[in-house]
Design a protein around this motif. Structure first.
Motif, PDB file in Angstrom:
ATOM      1  N   THR A  39      35.548  47.848  40.473  1.00 61.72           N
ATOM      2  CA  THR A  39      36.430  47.839  39.310  1.00 61.72           C
ATOM      3  C   THR A  39      37.324  49.074  39.290  1.00 61.72           C
ATOM      4  OG1 THR A  39      34.844  46.560  38.006  1.00 61.72           O
ATOM      5  CG2 THR A  39      36.532  47.760  36.794  1.00 61.72           C
ATOM      6  N   LEU A  40      36.722  50.249  39.470  1.00 68.94           N
ATOM      7  CA  LEU A  40      37.507  51.477  39.432  1.00 68.94           C
ATOM      8  C   LEU A  40      38.450  51.591  40.621  1.00 68.94           C
ATOM      9  CD1 LEU A  40      35.032  54.169  38.058  1.00 68.94           C
ATOM     10  CD2 LEU A  40      37.148  53.380  37.024  1.00 68.94           C
ATOM     11  N   ALA A  41      38.130  50.903  41.708  1.00 71.78           N
ATOM     12  CA  ALA A  41      39.031  50.933  42.869  1.00 71.78           C
ATOM     13  C   ALA A  41      40.399  50.367  42.500  1.00 71.78           C
ATOM     14  CB  ALA A  41      38.433  50.141  44.023  1.00 71.78           C
ATOM     15  N   ASP A  42      40.434  49.498  41.490  1.00 71.20           N
ATOM     16  CA  ASP A  42      41.710  48.925  41.060  1.00 71.20           C
ATOM     17  C   ASP A  42      42.639  49.973  40.466  1.00 71.20           C
ATOM     18  OD1 ASP A  42      41.244  46.355  41.882  1.00 71.20           O
ATOM     19  OD2 ASP A  42      40.451  45.663  39.976  1.00 71.20           O
ATOM     20  N   LEU A  43      42.071  51.101  40.011  1.00 73.61           N
ATOM     21  CA  LEU A  43      42.914  52.147  39.429  1.00 73.61           C
ATOM     22  C   LEU A  43      43.864  52.758  40.459  1.00 73.61           C
ATOM     23  CD1 LEU A  43      40.507  54.088  37.040  1.00 73.61           C
ATOM     24  CD2 LEU A  43      42.326  52.495  36.433  1.00 73.61           C
ATOM     25  N   SER A  51      50.965  39.384  39.563  1.00 68.96           N
ATOM     26  CA  SER A  51      50.672  39.103  38.161  1.00 68.96           C
ATOM     27  C   SER A  51      51.516  39.951  37.219  1.00 68.96           C
ATOM     28  CB  SER A  51      49.187  39.365  37.874  1.00 68.96           C
ATOM     29  OG  SER A  51      48.890  40.732  38.065  1.00 68.96           O
ATOM     30  N   GLY A  52      52.170  41.011  37.751  1.00 65.29           N
ATOM     31  CA  GLY A  52      52.934  41.909  36.907  1.00 65.29           C
ATOM     32  C   GLY A  52      52.100  42.989  36.267  1.00 65.29           C
ATOM     33  N   ARG A  53      50.794  43.062  36.656  1.00 65.73           N
ATOM     34  CA  ARG A  53      49.881  44.049  36.070  1.00 65.73           C
ATOM     35  C   ARG A  53      49.600  45.154  37.074  1.00 65.73           C
ATOM     36  NH1 ARG A  53      47.237  39.057  34.386  1.00 65.73           N
ATOM     37  NH2 ARG A  53      45.834  39.254  36.159  1.00 65.73           N
ATOM     38  N   ALA A  56      45.499  49.843  36.073  1.00 66.75           N
ATOM     39  CA  ALA A  56      44.889  50.110  34.766  1.00 66.75           C
ATOM     40  C   ALA A  56      44.801  48.835  33.930  1.00 66.75           C
ATOM     41  CB  ALA A  56      45.689  51.177  34.023  1.00 66.75           C
ATOM     42  N   ASP A  57      45.827  47.990  34.030  1.00 65.53           N
ATOM     43  CA  ASP A  57      45.784  46.710  33.312  1.00 65.53           C
ATOM     44  C   ASP A  57      44.631  45.846  33.811  1.00 65.53           C
ATOM     45  OD1 ASP A  57      48.058  47.282  31.790  1.00 65.53           O
ATOM     46  OD2 ASP A  57      49.415  46.480  33.317  1.00 65.53           O
ATOM     47  N   GLU A  58      44.448  45.792  35.144  1.00 60.82           N
ATOM     48  CA  GLU A  58      43.374  44.983  35.727  1.00 60.82           C
ATOM     49  C   GLU A  58      42.005  45.470  35.259  1.00 60.82           C
ATOM     50  OE1 GLU A  58      43.628  42.295  37.318  1.00 60.82           O
ATOM     51  OE2 GLU A  58      45.700  42.237  38.011  1.00 60.82           O
ATOM     52  N   VAL A  59      41.835  46.792  35.211  1.00 58.52           N
ATOM     53  CA  VAL A  59      40.539  47.341  34.797  1.00 58.52           C
ATOM     54  C   VAL A  59      40.272  47.021  33.329  1.00 58.52           C
ATOM     55  CG1 VAL A  59      39.205  49.460  34.454  1.00 58.52           C
ATOM     56  CG2 VAL A  59      40.534  49.145  36.552  1.00 58.52           C
ATOM     57  N   ARG A  60      41.285  47.102  32.493  1.00 55.42           N
ATOM     58  CA  ARG A  60      41.106  46.767  31.075  1.00 55.42           C
ATOM     59  C   ARG A  60      40.693  45.306  30.910  1.00 55.42           C
ATOM     60  NH1 ARG A  60      45.471  50.416  30.067  1.00 55.42           N
ATOM     61  NH2 ARG A  60      46.997  48.759  30.434  1.00 55.42           N
TER      62      ARG A  60
END
Length: 430
Positions: A39-43, A51-53, A56-60
């Motif tokens: 999850t944090l790797a997405d940061l 998706s336009g995200r 940080a958006d993905e983690v939220r």
């Protein structure tokens, strides 16, 4: 409470928020450290994708779907393996090893343990608001580094010294059989331990004590001496053997992170994943009492539950899930009911003849739990299973604190009128 379920990030990402509510409600999720790492790797994703995200958006979004009603964060596999090598017993019966239990003793002498809200749960609460602390990023970086940075030539030489020939493997079952055979025999203990040290990145200052303890036990087979550490070594050996036999692609860098989910199989009844590597490799490691569930199949079933419970009157739904949705809906052929029948036997009888609690009884239970969680830590006892510790069977009471939102997605997790009935009650449960 339903079956204890290990899940990977791909599964949670596939769910809608409403479907994630039912997963949280009808299972007891094992939130393993690899889920946090992924999850944090997405940061690190600084630019928006299709998706336009951004990251940080993905983690939220993932944080919004993360279990809050039930489940528990599992201790990291390296910590568990090291404890096991140093003599600590690690139960491998499907229960989730949890850290941070605080021993307490009530005025009448009863022993208990209180698990305050975990740091991981607090972190996901912050992530929902977009607050990411640098220390969390560093922890995730360190864990991922341990899994991805490995001296492959050195590992290959050590595997060769053990007499393992990947060319003999034609299937993942062959690779598993070779790995299992190794940890169950006494041959070449130093080579076995050297590999385990390398895989776990064990600090050098621990090496002598670990080997000395094992030598005192005359190098009993690792599977008998330290069963959980042996399981970790078996998974790692299996992966390297399967790579050498071209049963697993060496081109996908994330494969070693993905395979690490198998370290946590002993702490689950069900493993849910939408990863093809997991579907291929988990089966040889599963006990006859465990199940692998394909993510899309469970997603469809959770969607069905969502639709069925959505037909209930609004007044019923506003009572909260614990009141109006005590068990899944469907026939014995439906996936969720099959899993409940297999892993939580007796639930049908309890559901058919529930024991009602009066408002006064509920109030007393809440008061007792409140009294328990407010007790100071008892320095005279230590919880655990080591020498001189107080084991779970010796405890009289236990409490796990959670911060639960009143509503998530379309569903009231707690009664809608909770604040009306108890003006000072926070949206939390114990």
């Amino acid at each position: 409470m339903g079956p204890i379920a290990l899940f990977d990030k791909s599964f949670l990402q596939a769910l809608s928020v409403d479907e994630s509510v039912w997963f949280d409600h009808f299972f007891y999720p094992n939130v393993c450290p690899l889920f946090y790492v992924e999850t944090l790797a997405d940061l690190t994703k600084t630019s928006a994708g299709r998706s336009g995200r951004d990251g940080a958006d993905e983690v939220r979004i993932i944080a919004d779907k993360t279990p809050t009603l039930s489940g528990a964060p599992c201790v990291h596999h390296r910590e568990l393996a090291l404890s096991n090598l140093m003599g600590q017993r690690i139960p491998m019966n499907g229960q989730i090893p949890m850290a941070g239990g605080r021993p307490v003793r009530s005025p009448d002498g009863k022993k208990g343990v209180v698990f305050d809200q975990s740091p991981e749960a607090k972190a996901f609460g912050r992530w929902q608001e977009g607050a990411f602390q640098e220390v969390e990023k560093q922890f995730a970086h360190d864990w991922r580094q341990m899994l991805t940075e490995l001296d492959l030539p050195a590992v290959a030489n050590r595997i060769k010294a053990l007499g393992i020939d990947s060319k003999l493997c034609k299937t993942v079952d062959d690779a598993h059989a070779i790995a299992i055979k190794l940890v169950r025999e006494r041959s070449k203990p130093h080579e076995q331990m050297a590999l385990l040290f390398a895989f776990l990145d064990v600090p050098r200052e621990y090496h002598t004590d670990i080997i000395r303890r094992w030598s005192i036990d005359q190098y009993r087979p690792l599977a008998d001496y330290a069963p959980y550490a042996a399981h970790v070594l078996c998974v790692e050996l299996f992966f390297q053997i399967a790579l050498g036999a071209n049963l697993i692609s060496a081109e996908r860098a994330s494969n070693r992170v993905d395979i690490a989910y198998l370290f946590y199989l002993p702490f689950s009844m069900v493993f849910v994943s939408g990863d093809r590597l997991h579907r291929l490799c988990a089966r040889p490691f599963l006990k006859s009492t465990q199940d692998f569930v394909w993510a899309q199949d469970l997603k469809a079933e959770l969607g069905r539950q969502n639709a069925e419970f959505g037909k209930f009157p609004v007044e019923e739904r506003e009572k909260g899930l614990m009141k109006f949705a005590r068990a899944p809906i469907g026939s014995e052929d439906d996936l969720l009911l099959k899993l409940w029948d297999r892993h939580t036997p007796g639930w049908r009888m309890q559901h058919a003849a529930p024991v009602p609690l009066s408002s006064e009884s509920e109030r007393k239970i809440v008061e007792q739990l409140g009294d328990l969680t407010s007790l100071p830590t008892d320095p005279t006892q230590v919880t655990g299973d080591g020498d001189g510790d107080v084991g779970p069977s010796e405890l009289d009471q236990m409490a796990i604190s959670r911060l639960v939102p009143k509503k998530k997605g379309s569903w009231w997790l707690l009664p809608k009128d909770l604040d009306d009935r108890k003006p000072n009650a926070p949206g939390s449960s114990t």
